[in-house]
Design an enzyme around this catalytic site. Structure first.
Site, PDB file in Angstrom:
ATOM      1  N   ASP A 308       0.852  -1.180   0.000  1.00  0.00           N
ATOM      2  CA  ASP A 308       0.000   0.000   0.000  1.00  0.00           C
ATOM      3  C   ASP A 308       0.896   1.241   0.000  1.00  0.00           C
ATOM      4  OD1 ASP A 308      -2.228   1.649   0.070  1.00  0.00           O
ATOM      5  OD2 ASP A 308      -3.241   0.498   1.633  1.00  0.00           O
ATOM      6  N   GLU A 504     -10.758   6.503   4.473  1.00  0.00           N
ATOM      7  CA  GLU A 504      -9.756   5.852   5.317  1.00  0.00           C
ATOM      8  C   GLU A 504      -9.834   6.316   6.765  1.00  0.00           C
ATOM      9  OE1 GLU A 504      -5.901   4.758   3.530  1.00  0.00           O
ATOM     10  OE2 GLU A 504      -6.451   6.102   1.903  1.00  0.00           O
TER      11      GLU A 504
END
Length: 614
Positions: A308, A504
């Site tokens: 990521d 997020e």
């Protein structure tokens, strides 16, 4: 076998000289006719092409293939010099002006940089097209995954994947960081809306989107590489904290969080992204057991694993990454590292780690073999540039109609006292709420920008516009953002309220999950008029509304529908009957979190709940 191998190498050397001469004269891609070097020959099996190319690559070539910078921090000349294998757009990172044509121009510029390298290995370009090609102004924005989970319609989701792939193809972007196959177990988590649901069966069923994105075969028309993310257990962290720790036994990890990834591998997903989160204290980015032993060996995943965004930096908990972190991540089985800004330092660290034996060259070769195989399968060596014929599909009427259908199927009718819904065409309706006439609010995060934003951020139809269209020319549909101006002359009032956009960890909740004061005041004004009140929630998760619900005549959960707000109106006016079912359990109050099917807690609405008309 030995003689055949030598003959292949000899033929390759001769044809390599011819190919180099052709490139020097023509300056364009070396094609298959007649007799290109073996790795440029599409008639050969992928495995043979990879082996031939790998044998020609220097260490610099191999390190470059494992490196993925962000577009703002790399140039086409850098791509050439450092043999960069991939470039990405992070959320909201777009060319200027943000048009589909500008995206295609940008992509082709980077690709020309890749094709200028000695071996002409094309780069692959990644972006978060998580609910349509959401970084691009004018693209079709579909409902976020939680809404698609409410549809229970894998065939529809497959079509959405194909539509997204077509719009991506026109802009050149050939790698989608989607689908998110997390199993959201705590609705306080800021990524809950990226999950198809709280039980593994739902995300597993919706892996059909992979087939839509990649096509019947990778490399076919409008085919882009899909990514199963975030591996593994990111939806089960303690307290619903994004990037937190999933503290559960391995048996539970395998039973709840692994099944969607197993299904994704069966469907041939080309890449897997590792989660920021940890499992019982160990960062996933260094978890060799789960990445190499379980994913690659046990599940048989043959694609490549990508980190990521700056994920390797977080292994030791300190800001910035070290050579030890790079070695740990690559040895754990990560094949490509998303390292947006410090990519030169990453290359240096990995080179040093290989030279001193901290990272075996065999591990680097395995990573390259996986990356190159997907590039060959995707057809990048034969068709490296943006296919601008697909630019006409970006935001097309066909795709918007598909999105409108998806929105309608995702609506969940939770309450309908005295049959106030569906609304009657031609009547008098008063609409209020900050989300009623706002594309940005109804689309949520990962829309044009990373966190999303209120306002007319892109093209589409707001819920209010959809209601006015559905009501008919003889109807009255009045609107006030805060509910002022309503009186008893209206047949019904519709309050469109909910969450502001987020993404997020910025969307994590810890201090309550209810509507804010402005929304409650708006609903209060509507209720005070005495007309029936329909509340439409625009949200990425269930909200704490049990204490307010008795005063509402109807409640519809609209999730984050995207650009086609007319799909909400289709259900409110009865053009489409509500068929959506809850993909998550709806709490009685926030103190019940986490609450999931079968845990013995009494919910306000159970998993799978949803009413319809008549």
């Amino acid at each position: 076998m030995r003689f055949s191998s030598l003959r292949l190498r000899s033929r390759g050397l001769v044809l390599g000289v011819l190919a180099a001469l052709a490139l020097a004269v023509h300056g364009g891609p070396v094609r298959a006719a007649p007799g290109p070097v073996p790795y440029l020959d599409p008639r050969l099996p992928v495995e043979d092409r990879v082996t031939d190319l790998l044998g020609r690559m220097s260490l610099a070539d191999k390190l470059g293939q494992m490196t993925q910078p962000e577009r703002r921090y790399v140039t086409p000349e850098d791509v050439t010099r450092y043999r960069i294998g991939s470039v990405l757009s992070s959320g909201g990172s777009a060319p200027s002006p943000n048009t589909p044509e500008s995206w295609a121009d940008m992509y082709d510029g980077f690709q020309r940089g890749a094709l200028a390298t000695p071996l002409r290995i094309p780069m692959i370009y990644g972006a978060d097209a998580v609910h349509g090609h959401g970084n691009v102004v004018g693209a079709t924005i579909f409902p976020h995954d939680i809404g698609l989970g409410a549809t229970r319609d894998p065939a529809l989701v497959r079509r959405i994947g194909a539509a997204t792939a077509a719009e991506m193809t026109g802009t050149g972007v050939d790698w989608n960081f989607a689908p998110c196959l997390c199993v959201a177990r705590d609705d306080r988590w800021g990524r809950t809306y990226e999950s198809f649901g709280e039980v593994p069966e739902l995300p597993a069923a919706m892996t059909t989107i992979i087939e839509g994105l990649q096509g019947e075969r990778l490399g076919g028309p409008a085919s882009v590489l899909a990514t199963a993310k975030h591996y593994l257990g990111d939806g089960g962290t303690e307290g619903g904290h994004d990037r937190g720790d999933t503290r559960i036994p391995e048996a539970e990890l395998r039973a709840v969080h692994l099944p969607p990834f197993r299904e994704a591998v069966k469907r041939g997903v080309g890449s897997v992204m590792v989660s920021y989160s940890s499992w019982n204290g160990l960062k996933m980015h260094q978890n060799r057991y789960l990445i190499t032993d379980v994913l690659k060996r046990e599940l048989g995943f043959t694609g490549f694993v990508v980190s990521d965004y700056n994920g390797v930096d977080r292994i030791d908990g300190e800001e910035g990454f070290t050579r030890a972190e790079v070695a740990a991540a690559v040895n754990a089985g990560i094949d490509m590292v998303m390292v947006p800004t410090e990519w030169r330092r990453f290359i240096d660290y990995l080179r040093d780690a290989v030279r001193d034996g901290a990272v075996p060259l065999s591990r680097v070769d395995d990573a390259n073999r996986r990356i190159l195989a997907e590039k060959f399968r995707l057809g990048l060596f034969e068709r490296p540039m943006a296919d601008r014929a697909y630019l006409r599909t970006v935001g097309s009427a066909e795709h918007r109609a598909l999105a409108r259908r998806a929105v309608a199927e995702s609506q969940v009718l939770l309450k309908n006292a005295r049959g106030v819904l569906p609304l009657a065409a031609g009547g008098r309706v008063f609409v209020a709420g900050r989300s009623a006439d706002d594309i940005g609010m109804q689309s949520g995060g990962w829309t044009i920008t990373w966190q999303g934003a209120p306002g007319p951020t892109t093209k589409g139809t707001t819920i209010l516009q959809g209601l006015r269209e559905a009501a008919g020319p003889s109807a009255t549909v009045a609107y006030s953002v805060d509910g002022t101006g309503i009186d008893r002359s209206y047949d019904a009032a519709v309050a469109v309220v909910g969450e502001k956009p987020y993404a997020e960890y910025q969307g994590d909740l810890s201090d309550g999950m209810g509507l804010d004061d402005a929304d409650l005041r708006t609903i209060g004004r509507l209720r005070a008029s005495g007309v029936p009140v329909v509340v439409v929630l625009v949200s990425g998760r269930p909200l704490d509304i049990a204490s307010e619900l008795p005063g509402w005549d109807a409640l519809v959960e609209a999730w984050l529908p995207g650009t086609e707000g007319a799909g909400v109106a289709d259900v409110l006016y009865g053009a489409t009957a509500p068929t959506g079912k809850l993909p998550v359990t709806w709490m009685r109050d926030a103190s019940q979190q986490p609450i999931n099917r079968g845990d013995g807690k009494k919910p306000l609405f159970p998993f799978g709940y949803g009413l319809t008309y008549g």
